[in-house]
Design an enzyme around this catalytic site. Sequence first.
Site, PDB file in Angstrom:
ATOM      1  N   ARG A   1      58.896  56.051  43.840  1.00 17.85           N
ATOM      2  CA  ARG A   1      59.426  55.629  45.145  1.00 17.85           C
ATOM      3  C   ARG A   1      58.432  54.709  45.860  1.00 17.85           C
ATOM      4  O   ARG A   1      58.827  53.742  46.520  1.00 17.85           O
ATOM      5  CB  ARG A   1      59.722  56.872  45.983  1.00 17.85           C
ATOM      6  CG  ARG A   1      60.245  56.555  47.355  1.00 17.85           C
ATOM      7  CD  ARG A   1      60.818  57.797  48.033  1.00 17.85           C
ATOM      8  NE  ARG A   1      61.406  57.443  49.307  1.00 17.85           N
ATOM      9  CZ  ARG A   1      60.964  57.883  50.482  1.00 17.85           C
ATOM     10  NH1 ARG A   1      59.943  58.727  50.537  1.00 17.85           N
ATOM     11  NH2 ARG A   1      61.557  57.499  51.587  1.00 17.85           N
TER      12      ARG A   1
ATOM     13  N   HIS B   1      59.103  50.978  47.380  1.00 18.85           N
ATOM     14  CA  HIS B   1      58.795  50.582  48.758  1.00 18.85           C
ATOM     15  C   HIS B   1      57.812  49.417  48.783  1.00 18.85           C
ATOM     16  O   HIS B   1      57.935  48.498  49.590  1.00 18.85           O
ATOM     17  CB  HIS B   1      58.217  51.768  49.541  1.00 18.85           C
ATOM     18  CG  HIS B   1      59.266  52.734  49.983  1.00 18.85           C
ATOM     19  ND1 HIS B   1      59.102  53.586  51.046  1.00 18.85           N
ATOM     20  CD2 HIS B   1      60.513  52.966  49.518  1.00 18.85           C
ATOM     21  CE1 HIS B   1      60.198  54.317  51.208  1.00 18.85           C
ATOM     22  NE2 HIS B   1      61.056  53.959  50.290  1.00 18.85           N
TER      23      HIS B   1
ATOM     24  N   VAL C   1      58.760  45.244  50.419  1.00 23.27           N
ATOM     25  CA  VAL C   1      58.125  44.709  51.620  1.00 23.27           C
ATOM     26  C   VAL C   1      57.029  43.727  51.186  1.00 23.27           C
ATOM     27  O   VAL C   1      56.035  44.138  50.597  1.00 23.27           O
ATOM     28  CB  VAL C   1      57.507  45.842  52.478  1.00 23.27           C
ATOM     29  CG1 VAL C   1      57.014  45.291  53.809  1.00 23.27           C
ATOM     30  CG2 VAL C   1      58.514  46.960  52.711  1.00 23.27           C
TER      31      VAL C   1
ATOM     32  N   GLY D   1      56.942  41.789  48.725  1.00 26.48           N
ATOM     33  CA  GLY D   1      56.752  41.763  47.279  1.00 26.48           C
ATOM     34  C   GLY D   1      55.824  42.867  46.813  1.00 26.48           C
ATOM     35  O   GLY D   1      55.175  43.546  47.615  1.00 26.48           O
TER      36      GLY D   1
ATOM     37  N   ASP E   1      52.846  43.979  46.151  1.00 24.34           N
ATOM     38  CA  ASP E   1      51.493  43.468  46.408  1.00 24.34           C
ATOM     39  C   ASP E   1      50.555  44.544  46.947  1.00 24.34           C
ATOM     40  O   ASP E   1      49.520  44.235  47.544  1.00 24.34           O
ATOM     41  CB  ASP E   1      51.546  42.283  47.387  1.00 24.34           C
ATOM     42  CG  ASP E   1      51.900  42.709  48.806  1.00 24.34           C
ATOM     43  OD1 ASP E   1      52.405  43.855  48.990  1.00 24.34           O
ATOM     44  OD2 ASP E   1      51.678  41.924  49.739  1.00 24.34           O
TER      45      ASP E   1
ATOM     46  N   ASN F   1      58.321  55.609  55.211  1.00 20.20           N
ATOM     47  CA  ASN F   1      57.128  55.970  54.459  1.00 20.20           C
ATOM     48  C   ASN F   1      56.523  57.288  54.901  1.00 20.20           C
ATOM     49  O   ASN F   1      55.550  57.741  54.317  1.00 20.20           O
ATOM     50  CB  ASN F   1      56.053  54.882  54.616  1.00 20.20           C
ATOM     51  CG  ASN F   1      56.406  53.664  53.771  1.00 20.20           C
ATOM     52  OD1 ASN F   1      57.253  53.741  52.889  1.00 20.20           O
ATOM     53  ND2 ASN F   1      55.748  52.576  54.067  1.00 20.20           N
TER      54      ASN F   1
ATOM     55  N   PRO G   1      65.959  50.142  52.703  1.00 21.78           N
ATOM     56  CA  PRO G   1      67.235  50.679  53.173  1.00 21.78           C
ATOM     57  C   PRO G   1      67.091  52.115  53.663  1.00 21.78           C
ATOM     58  O   PRO G   1      66.486  52.940  52.988  1.00 21.78           O
ATOM     59  CB  PRO G   1      68.147  50.619  51.933  1.00 21.78           C
ATOM     60  CG  PRO G   1      67.283  50.278  50.785  1.00 21.78           C
ATOM     61  CD  PRO G   1      65.974  49.799  51.279  1.00 21.78           C
TER      62      PRO G   1
ATOM     63  N   HIS H   1      67.232  58.646  41.878  1.00 22.95           N
ATOM     64  CA  HIS H   1      67.444  59.887  42.627  1.00 22.95           C
ATOM     65  C   HIS H   1      67.865  61.043  41.721  1.00 22.95           C
ATOM     66  O   HIS H   1      68.172  62.117  42.205  1.00 22.95           O
ATOM     67  CB  HIS H   1      68.460  59.661  43.757  1.00 22.95           C
ATOM     68  CG  HIS H   1      67.910  58.788  44.854  1.00 22.95           C
ATOM     69  ND1 HIS H   1      68.676  58.305  45.885  1.00 22.95           N
ATOM     70  CD2 HIS H   1      66.650  58.319  45.085  1.00 22.95           C
ATOM     71  CE1 HIS H   1      67.922  57.569  46.693  1.00 22.95           C
ATOM     72  NE2 HIS H   1      66.694  57.557  46.225  1.00 22.95           N
ATOM     73  N   THR H   2      67.841  60.833  40.427  1.00 21.43           N
ATOM     74  CA  THR H   2      68.011  61.932  39.473  1.00 21.43           C
ATOM     75  C   THR H   2      66.773  62.827  39.453  1.00 21.43           C
ATOM     76  O   THR H   2      66.808  63.933  38.923  1.00 21.43           O
ATOM     77  CB  THR H   2      68.277  61.397  38.046  1.00 21.43           C
ATOM     78  OG1 THR H   2      68.423  62.499  37.155  1.00 21.43           O
ATOM     79  CG2 THR H   2      67.121  60.533  37.539  1.00 21.43           C
TER      80      THR H   2
HETATM   81  C1  HEM Z   1      69.354  52.348  47.401  1.00 23.37           C
HETATM   82  C2  HEM Z   1      68.656  52.595  48.474  1.00 23.37           C
HETATM   83  C3  HEM Z   1      67.739  53.769  48.609  1.00 23.37           C
HETATM   84  C4  HEM Z   1      67.673  54.608  49.673  1.00 23.37           C
HETATM   85  C5  HEM Z   1      68.489  54.504  50.945  1.00 23.37           C
HETATM   86  C6  HEM Z   1      66.690  55.613  49.366  1.00 23.37           C
HETATM   87  C7  HEM Z   1      66.317  56.627  50.229  1.00 23.37           C
HETATM   88  C8  HEM Z   1      65.515  57.683  49.883  1.00 23.37           C
HETATM   89  C9  HEM Z   1      65.176  58.782  50.754  1.00 23.37           C
HETATM   90  C10 HEM Z   1      65.599  58.915  52.212  1.00 23.37           C
HETATM   91  C11 HEM Z   1      64.441  59.660  50.048  1.00 23.37           C
HETATM   92  C12 HEM Z   1      63.912  61.015  50.511  1.00 23.37           C
HETATM   93  C13 HEM Z   1      62.658  60.881  51.326  1.00 23.37           C
HETATM   94  C14 HEM Z   1      62.325  62.208  51.960  1.00 23.37           C
HETATM   95  O1  HEM Z   1      63.155  62.709  52.724  1.00 23.37           O
HETATM   96  O2  HEM Z   1      61.240  62.754  51.681  1.00 23.37           O
HETATM   97  C15 HEM Z   1      64.300  59.112  48.716  1.00 23.37           C
HETATM   98  C16 HEM Z   1      63.614  59.710  47.714  1.00 23.37           C
HETATM   99  C17 HEM Z   1      63.369  59.109  46.508  1.00 23.37           C
HETATM  100  N1  HEM Z   1      63.722  57.838  46.133  1.00 23.37           N
HETATM  101 FE1  HEM Z   1      65.023  56.653  47.079  1.00 23.37          FE
HETATM  102  N2  HEM Z   1      66.186  55.375  48.125  1.00 23.37           N
HETATM  103  C18 HEM Z   1      66.787  54.256  47.630  1.00 23.37           C
HETATM  104  C19 HEM Z   1      66.495  53.636  46.428  1.00 23.37           C
HETATM  105  C20 HEM Z   1      65.522  54.069  45.562  1.00 23.37           C
HETATM  106  C21 HEM Z   1      65.001  53.300  44.463  1.00 23.37           C
HETATM  107  C22 HEM Z   1      65.404  51.874  44.119  1.00 23.37           C
HETATM  108  C23 HEM Z   1      64.084  54.083  43.838  1.00 23.37           C
HETATM  109  C24 HEM Z   1      63.219  53.769  42.649  1.00 23.37           C
HETATM  110  C25 HEM Z   1      63.555  52.976  41.670  1.00 23.37           C
HETATM  111  C26 HEM Z   1      64.055  55.342  44.554  1.00 23.37           C
HETATM  112  C27 HEM Z   1      63.312  56.429  44.181  1.00 23.37           C
HETATM  113  C28 HEM Z   1      63.254  57.605  44.889  1.00 23.37           C
HETATM  114  C29 HEM Z   1      62.594  58.797  44.380  1.00 23.37           C
HETATM  115  C30 HEM Z   1      62.004  58.974  43.008  1.00 23.37           C
HETATM  116  C31 HEM Z   1      62.656  59.742  45.410  1.00 23.37           C
HETATM  117  C32 HEM Z   1      62.064  61.160  45.397  1.00 23.37           C
HETATM  118  C33 HEM Z   1      60.671  61.104  45.984  1.00 23.37           C
HETATM  119  C34 HEM Z   1      59.898  62.410  45.899  1.00 23.37           C
HETATM  120  O3  HEM Z   1      60.359  63.364  45.265  1.00 23.37           O
HETATM  121  O4  HEM Z   1      58.792  62.465  46.456  1.00 23.37           O
HETATM  122  N3  HEM Z   1      64.920  55.283  45.598  1.00 23.37           N
HETATM  123  N4  HEM Z   1      64.957  57.900  48.653  1.00 23.37           N
END
Ligand code: HEM
Length: 328
Positions: A61, A65, A69, A71, A73, A94, A162, A192-193
């Site tokens: 994640r 991020h 933002v 690129g 970097d 963040n 987003p 998100h798997t």
């Molecule tokens: C499509 C738009 C996306 C949104 C709106 C989004 C939003 C979020 C949010 C809100 C969380 C939970 C944060 C928390 O409450 O602690 C999360 C977790 C996560 N996101 Fe996304 N995400 C998006 C795309 C992505 C992408 C592109 C990736 C990576 C390729 C990603 C990877 C992850 C991972 C792995 C977690 C789990 C983090 C953890 O267990 O510490 N997400 N995301």
Amino acid sequence: MRGFGYFVVMFFCLLVFMGSTEGQLQMDFYSRSCPNAEKIVQDYVNRHIHNAPSLAATILRMHFHDCFVRGCDGSVLLNTTSSGNQTEKLATPNLTLRGFGFIDGVKSLLEAACPGVVSCADVIALVARDAIVATGGPFWKVPTGRRDGTISRSSEASNNIPPPTSNFTNLRTLFANQGLDLKDLVVLSGAHTIGVAHCSSFSNRLYNFTGVLGSQDPALDSEYADNLKARKCRSLNDNTTIVEMDPGSFRTFDLSYYRHLLKRRGLFQSDSALTTNSTTLSLVNQLLQGSLENFFAEFADSMEKMGRINVKTGTVGEIRKQCAVVNS
Ligand code: HEM
Ligand SMILES: *[C@@H]1O[C@H](CO)[C@@H](O)[C@H](O)[C@H]1NC(C)=O
Ligand SMILES: *[C@@H]1O[C@H](CO)[C@@H](O)[C@H](O)[C@H]1NC(C)=O
Ligand SMILES: *[C@@H]1O[C@H](CO)[C@@H](O)[C@H](O)[C@H]1NC(C)=O
Ligand SMILES: *[C@@H]1O[C@H](CO)[C@@H](O)[C@H](O)[C@H]1NC(C)=O
Ligand SMILES: *[C@@H]1O[C@H](CO)[C@@H](O)[C@H](O)[C@H]1NC(C)=O
Ligand SMILES: *[C@@H]1O[C@H](CO)[C@@H](O)[C@H](O)[C@H]1NC(C)=O
Ligand SMILES: CC(=O)N[C@H]1CO[C@H](CO)[C@@H](O)[C@@H]1O
């Protein structure tokens, strides 16, 4: 005369060649400047990730991020300084990023081996890939040569990353701004798997969807919502409890995230938004009809694309000595 002509031709060929490699990432960019760099990263990950496997998701994640933002970097790693600039680290999306210490651990080994050579941006990209592989997820290629940025602003994180409340239009726009298409959106959301989310990232869907207290998001399966309310997120203000995003297999990189989406059990509005557009819905169905290997291959393609977003190469930017501060 002829010899001179050849010389001129060779000279221009060389210029063109240099021009074409400048500004591009390369596989094994550090092969001469720091031959063991990628091995140092991989060994560190393999030795330490099993003490804290949840960091694999967190750092994946973090890479996302970082890339969204300014690129890829390394700007996501910069600390706020006394000058008062709020950096990306402090922006709301963040808030829950962890794993900075893990990145610093890798970086300090690299600095010991090859001072000032390997960028923090490349460290994030390599660690994210190696940590996902070490915990059973897909492999993707990580060409290197990214350089570190010197600017980080929390406002830019808020504008480009987003939020979980995004609808389809928001997601399409924010991904398109980075040169990513609807397929990348669907495939990368598959991250998100794995991993977890704080209740505060989605509790509006459970308790305050329309602005009337007690209202629920009708797009969220009501049985699942009731369960979350009873067992996990007991109030609108709970900002500490964490929930598995892919319940039942949140440690396993598999297709079940997409199965949950079709059962209206995607945790965020942004997850469920993928089923509201016919193009993205059919991409979800295609992934479910394909094999796990197919998902891994698609994920690899989109990750490589994400890892190239607005990278700084050549002489742009710097190689930070410490990932949390720009060089003085
Ligand atoms: C499509 C738009 C996306 C949104 C709106 C989004 C939003 C979020 C949010 C809100 C969380 C939970 C944060 C928390 O409450 O602690 C999360 C977790 C996560 N996101 Fe996304 N995400 C998006 C795309 C992505 C992408 C592109 C990736 C990576 C390729 C990603 C990877 C992850 C991972 C792995 C977690 C789990 C983090 C953890 O267990 O510490 N997400 N995301
Ligand atoms: C701090 O903010 C100023 C004004 O926006 C900007 O010029 C400067 O580059 C920022 N510094 C960092 C480290 O982001
Ligand atoms: C999506 O959300 C934006 C605001 O975030 C809103 O302006 C827009 O109307 C929404 N689009 C749809 C189709 O609901
Ligand atoms: C419920 O949602 C509305 C509209 O988004 C917001 O103005 C209000 O502050 C929320 N209520 C609580 C208790 O957070
Ligand atoms: C989290 O919730 C606690 C208790 O409701 C509250 O005191 C605290 O200010 C909240 N923190 C944030 C960042 O909202
Ligand atoms: C889905 O999104 C695509 C691309 O933005 C758009 O062309 C199409 O009209 C959308 N379909 C629906 C049903 O909204
Ligand atoms: C960056 O900030 C973190 C937490 O605020 C702190 O622990 C760390 O020492 C800082 N790093 C540097 C290099 O200042
Ligand atoms: C603006 C804001 O809420 N900042 C928070 C970011 O995260 C740090 C550490 O997790 C908190 O201390 C800040 O309050």
